[in-house]
Design an enzyme around this catalytic site. Structure first.
Site, PDB file in Angstrom:
ATOM      1  CG  HIS A 194      -1.915  -1.152   1.187  1.00  0.00           C
ATOM      2  ND1 HIS A 194      -2.495  -1.656   2.333  1.00  0.00           N
ATOM      3  CD2 HIS A 194      -2.386  -1.895   0.170  1.00  0.00           C
ATOM      4  CE1 HIS A 194      -3.302  -2.667   2.009  1.00  0.00           C
ATOM      5  NE2 HIS A 194      -3.247  -2.830   0.704  1.00  0.00           N
TER       6      HIS A 194
ATOM      7  CB  CYS B  34       3.928  20.483 -12.378  1.00  0.00           C
ATOM      8  SG  CYS B  34       2.781  19.702 -11.211  1.00  0.00           S
TER       9      CYS B  34
HETATM   10  C1  BV8 Z   1      -7.982  -2.797  -5.157  1.00  0.00           C
HETATM   11  C2  BV8 Z   1      -3.098   2.867   2.464  1.00  0.00           C
HETATM   12  C3  BV8 Z   1      -8.667  -3.096  -7.421  1.00  0.00           C
HETATM   13  C4  BV8 Z   1      -3.776   4.152   2.786  1.00  0.00           C
HETATM   14  C5  BV8 Z   1      -4.790   1.137   2.662  1.00  0.00           C
HETATM   15  C6  BV8 Z   1     -12.175  -7.568  -3.326  1.00  0.00           C
HETATM   16  C7  BV8 Z   1     -11.104  -7.581  -4.206  1.00  0.00           C
HETATM   17  C8  BV8 Z   1     -10.428  -6.410  -4.527  1.00  0.00           C
HETATM   18  C9  BV8 Z   1     -10.818  -5.199  -3.936  1.00  0.00           C
HETATM   19  C10 BV8 Z   1     -11.884  -5.187  -3.064  1.00  0.00           C
HETATM   20  C11 BV8 Z   1     -12.565  -6.355  -2.764  1.00  0.00           C
HETATM   21  N1  BV8 Z   1     -13.555  -6.041  -1.893  1.00  0.00           N
HETATM   22  C12 BV8 Z   1     -13.505  -4.713  -1.626  1.00  0.00           C
HETATM   23  C13 BV8 Z   1     -12.523  -4.170  -2.336  1.00  0.00           C
HETATM   24  C14 BV8 Z   1     -12.183  -2.762  -2.307  1.00  0.00           C
HETATM   25  C15 BV8 Z   1     -11.173  -2.421  -1.210  1.00  0.00           C
HETATM   26  C16 BV8 Z   1     -11.387  -3.143   0.090  1.00  0.00           C
HETATM   27  O1  BV8 Z   1     -10.746  -4.152   0.355  1.00  0.00           O
HETATM   28  N2  BV8 Z   1     -12.275  -2.630   0.904  1.00  0.00           N
HETATM   29  C17 BV8 Z   1     -12.522  -3.219   2.209  1.00  0.00           C
HETATM   30  C18 BV8 Z   1     -12.678  -2.126   3.242  1.00  0.00           C
HETATM   31  C19 BV8 Z   1     -13.737  -4.100   2.092  1.00  0.00           C
HETATM   32  N3  BV8 Z   1      -9.835  -2.686  -1.688  1.00  0.00           N
HETATM   33  C20 BV8 Z   1      -9.233  -1.756  -2.434  1.00  0.00           C
HETATM   34  O2  BV8 Z   1      -9.776  -0.732  -2.803  1.00  0.00           O
HETATM   35  C21 BV8 Z   1      -7.802  -2.049  -2.852  1.00  0.00           C
HETATM   36  N4  BV8 Z   1      -7.684  -1.830  -4.274  1.00  0.00           N
HETATM   37  O3  BV8 Z   1      -8.351  -3.881  -4.817  1.00  0.00           O
HETATM   38  O4  BV8 Z   1      -7.856  -2.400  -6.483  1.00  0.00           O
HETATM   39  C22 BV8 Z   1      -9.989  -2.386  -7.382  1.00  0.00           C
HETATM   40  C23 BV8 Z   1     -10.051  -1.125  -7.926  1.00  0.00           C
HETATM   41  C24 BV8 Z   1     -11.301  -0.475  -7.939  1.00  0.00           C
HETATM   42  C25 BV8 Z   1     -12.437  -1.065  -7.358  1.00  0.00           C
HETATM   43  C26 BV8 Z   1     -12.327  -2.346  -6.759  1.00  0.00           C
HETATM   44  C27 BV8 Z   1     -11.108  -3.000  -6.772  1.00  0.00           C
HETATM   45  C28 BV8 Z   1      -6.841  -1.067  -2.183  1.00  0.00           C
HETATM   46  C29 BV8 Z   1      -6.797  -1.295  -0.697  1.00  0.00           C
HETATM   47  C30 BV8 Z   1      -5.684  -0.436  -0.083  1.00  0.00           C
HETATM   48  C31 BV8 Z   1      -6.287   0.603   0.810  1.00  0.00           C
HETATM   49  N5  BV8 Z   1      -5.209   1.356   1.451  1.00  0.00           N
HETATM   50  N6  BV8 Z   1      -3.760   1.789   3.198  1.00  0.00           N
HETATM   51  C32 BV8 Z   1      -3.465   4.614   4.181  1.00  0.00           C
HETATM   52  O5  BV8 Z   1      -2.852   3.864   4.972  1.00  0.00           O
HETATM   53  O6  BV8 Z   1      -3.839   5.763   4.496  1.00  0.00           O
HETATM   54  S1  BV8 Z   1      -5.529  -0.082   3.549  1.00  0.00           S
HETATM   55  C33 BV8 Z   1      -5.284   0.167   5.200  1.00  0.00           C
HETATM   56  O7  BV8 Z   1      -6.004  -0.904   5.831  1.00  0.00           O
HETATM   57  C34 BV8 Z   1      -3.865   0.016   5.688  1.00  0.00           C
HETATM   58  O8  BV8 Z   1      -2.916  -0.280   4.694  1.00  0.00           O
HETATM   59  C35 BV8 Z   1      -3.971  -1.169   6.641  1.00  0.00           C
HETATM   60  O9  BV8 Z   1      -2.840  -1.887   6.744  1.00  0.00           O
HETATM   61  C36 BV8 Z   1      -5.047  -1.912   5.959  1.00  0.00           C
HETATM   62  C37 BV8 Z   1      -5.642  -3.102   6.602  1.00  0.00           C
HETATM   63  O10 BV8 Z   1      -5.891  -2.793   7.928  1.00  0.00           O
HETATM   64  P1  BV8 Z   1      -5.050  -3.619   9.003  1.00  0.00           P
HETATM   65  O11 BV8 Z   1      -3.595  -3.496   8.673  1.00  0.00           O
HETATM   66  O12 BV8 Z   1      -5.599  -4.978   9.072  1.00  0.00           O
HETATM   67  O13 BV8 Z   1      -5.313  -2.776  10.295  1.00  0.00           O
HETATM   68  P2  BV8 Z   1      -6.592  -2.857  11.248  1.00  0.00           P
HETATM   69  O14 BV8 Z   1      -6.531  -1.694  12.179  1.00  0.00           O
HETATM   70  O15 BV8 Z   1      -7.814  -3.096  10.423  1.00  0.00           O
HETATM   71  O16 BV8 Z   1      -6.371  -4.216  12.070  1.00  0.00           O
HETATM   72  C38 BV8 Z   1      -5.301  -4.326  12.965  1.00  0.00           C
HETATM   73  C39 BV8 Z   1      -5.377  -5.722  13.532  1.00  0.00           C
HETATM   74  O17 BV8 Z   1      -4.268  -5.923  14.381  1.00  0.00           O
HETATM   75  C40 BV8 Z   1      -6.631  -5.944  14.374  1.00  0.00           C
HETATM   76  O18 BV8 Z   1      -7.163  -7.218  14.059  1.00  0.00           O
HETATM   77  C41 BV8 Z   1      -6.093  -5.944  15.817  1.00  0.00           C
HETATM   78  O19 BV8 Z   1      -6.793  -6.850  16.635  1.00  0.00           O
HETATM   79  C42 BV8 Z   1      -4.703  -6.477  15.605  1.00  0.00           C
HETATM   80  N7  BV8 Z   1      -3.717  -6.102  16.605  1.00  0.00           N
HETATM   81  C43 BV8 Z   1      -3.639  -4.958  17.338  1.00  0.00           C
HETATM   82  N8  BV8 Z   1      -2.522  -5.011  18.108  1.00  0.00           N
HETATM   83  C44 BV8 Z   1      -1.904  -6.191  17.833  1.00  0.00           C
HETATM   84  C45 BV8 Z   1      -2.667  -6.883  16.885  1.00  0.00           C
HETATM   85  N9  BV8 Z   1      -2.327  -8.101  16.404  1.00  0.00           N
HETATM   86  C46 BV8 Z   1      -1.188  -8.649  16.893  1.00  0.00           C
HETATM   87  N10 BV8 Z   1      -0.389  -8.032  17.794  1.00  0.00           N
HETATM   88  C47 BV8 Z   1      -0.711  -6.817  18.288  1.00  0.00           C
HETATM   89  N11 BV8 Z   1       0.095  -6.227  19.196  1.00  0.00           N
END
Ligand code: BV8
Length: 252
Positions: free
Chosen positions: A124, A160
Site C-alpha cells: 500500500h 509542476c
Molecule cells: C484494489 C493505504 C482493485 C492508505 C490502505 C475484493 C477484491 C479487490 C478489492 C476489493 C474487494 N472487496 C472490496 C474491495 C475494495 C477495497 C477493500 O478491500 N475494501 C474493504 C474495506 C472491504 N480494496 C481496495 O480498494 C484495494 N484496491 O483492490 O484495487 C480495485 C479497484 C477499484 C475497485 C475495486 C477494486 C486497495 C486497498 C488499499 C487501501 N489502502 N492503506 C493509508 O494507509 O492511508 S488499507 C489500510 O487498511 C492500511 O494499509 C492497513 O494496513 C489496511 C488493513 O488494515 P489492518 O492493517 O488490518 O489494520 P486494522 O486496524 O484493520 O487491524 C489491525 C489488527 O491488528 C486488528 O485485528 C487488531 O486486533 C490487531 N492487533 C492490534 N494489536 C496487535 C494486533 N495483532 C497482533 N499483535 C498486536 N500487538
C-alpha cells in the site's frame, strides 16, 4: 495423544520454521501498534470521528485535499515519534538470515524498512512518499519527503507546482502490479504467517487463503479473532511482537 497437539503453539511454529525453506509473513497495522502507531479499526484508529474509508480515497482527496492532508500530516507526526518494535526487528533478522523468508506489508509507516527488513514487499505504499496529484510528466515516480511538519500545507509537486498527494494506495485504487505480483508469488511457500491484520482489506486479505490452497501451513498472529481465523491452520491469540520474539528465541 498426538505429540504435536501437546506442544505449545509457539513450539509448533518454531518446529515448522526449522524445517521450512520458504516463509512469507504478511503484516498489518497490528504489528506497529506496540510502537505506538494507531491502527485503523481499533478504538484509537479514528481521527476527528472520520474512518479511514472516508479519507483514504481519491474521491475524498478530490473533494477536500486539505482535510485529507491534515489526517496524513497528523499520522506522519505520530509515526515520526515511533520506533520499530520486536515484531519488526525479529522479522528483519529473519529476512537477513534467510533470503527465502520474506515480509509483505500492508503498512505505510515504513517501520519494517527502518528495522532493516530485506526485500520488503509494500502493498500500500509509504506515508513518507508523495506523488504529483495532477500526474505531471516529470514526476512519474513518487519522491520521499520526511519533513514533519510540511513547510507548506498542502504540499506541492516540486516539478509542476501542482498539488501533491500521499504516495499510498487508496481504497478504490489498484495496487502496484509488481508489488501484487510479488506478494502472490510469495504465497507459494512452506509457511504463511499473517500478523496484526483484521483481514478485511483486499486483495491483501486474500493472500493467506491463496497460500493455504497452494499447500502452505498458515498461522495467524492476532490479539483477536478475524475474518481469516477460521481459515488458517493455527491461530495464536497474543500480541504478534511477543509471539515472534518467543519463536525467535526457540529458533536461536
Ligand atoms: C484494489 C493505504 C482493485 C492508505 C490502505 C475484493 C477484491 C479487490 C478489492 C476489493 C474487494 N472487496 C472490496 C474491495 C475494495 C477495497 C477493500 O478491500 N475494501 C474493504 C474495506 C472491504 N480494496 C481496495 O480498494 C484495494 N484496491 O483492490 O484495487 C480495485 C479497484 C477499484 C475497485 C475495486 C477494486 C486497495 C486497498 C488499499 C487501501 N489502502 N492503506 C493509508 O494507509 O492511508 S488499507 C489500510 O487498511 C492500511 O494499509 C492497513 O494496513 C489496511 C488493513 O488494515 P489492518 O492493517 O488490518 O489494520 P486494522 O486496524 O484493520 O487491524 C489491525 C489488527 O491488528 C486488528 O485485528 C487488531 O486486533 C490487531 N492487533 C492490534 N494489536 C496487535 C494486533 N495483532 C497482533 N499483535 C498486536 N500487538
Amino acid at each position: 495423544m498426538d505429540s504435536t497437539a501437546s506442544r505449545l503453539p509457539i513450539e509448533q511454529v518454531a518446529e515448522r520454521l526449522r524445517a521450512a525453506t520458504r516463509v512469507t509473513v504478511l503484516t498489518g497495522a497490528g504489528v506497529s501498534a506496540a510502537s505506538g502507531v494507531p491502527t485503523f479499526r481499533s478504538s484509537g484508529g479514528l481521527w476527528r470521528n472520520y474512518s479511514a474509508l472516508q479519507l483514504a480515497s481519491p474521491e475524498a482527496f478530490a473533494r477536500d485535499p486539505h482535510t485529507v492532508w491534515e489526517w496524513y500530516a497528523w499520522r506522519r507526526e505520530q509515526i515520526a515519534a515511533c520506533v520499530p518494535n520486536a515484531a519488526h526487528t525479529v522479522l528483519a533478522r529473519w529476512t537477513a538470515r534467510r533470503p527465502a523468508w520474506r515480509v509483505v506489508t500492508q503498512n505505510v509507516d515504513d517501520l519494517h524498512l527502518r528495522a532493516g527488513t530485506r526485500d520488503l514487499v509494500r502493498l500500500h505504499g509509504s506515508i513518507w512518499e508523495l506523488r504529483c496529484w495532477t500526474g505531471c510528466a516529470d514526476s512519474r515516480r513518487a519522491w520521499r519527503d520526511e519533513r514533519v511538519p510540511f513547510p507548506e500545507m498542502p504540499p506541492r509537486c516540486p516539478h509542476c507546482g501542482g498539488l501533491a498527494r500521499p504516495g499510498v494506495v487508496w481504497f478504490g485504487e489498484s495496487l502496484g502490479e509488481a508489488d501484487l505480483d510479488a506478494a502472490v508469488a510469495l504465497t507459494d511457500c512452506d509457511i504463511f504467517i499473517t500478523a496484526g491484520t483484521s483481514a478485511v482489506v483486499y486483495p491483501a486479505a486474500g493472500l493467506v487463503h491463496t497460500a493455504r490452497s497452494r499447500g502452505a501451513f498458515t498461522v495467524e498472529l492476532n490479539v483477536e479473532s478475524t475474518d481469516a481465523t477460521d481459515g488458517v491452520d493455527l491461530a495464536i491469540r497474543a500480541p504478534a511482537e511477543e509471539t515472534l520474539a518467543a519463536v525467535d528465541v526457540l529458533l536461536s
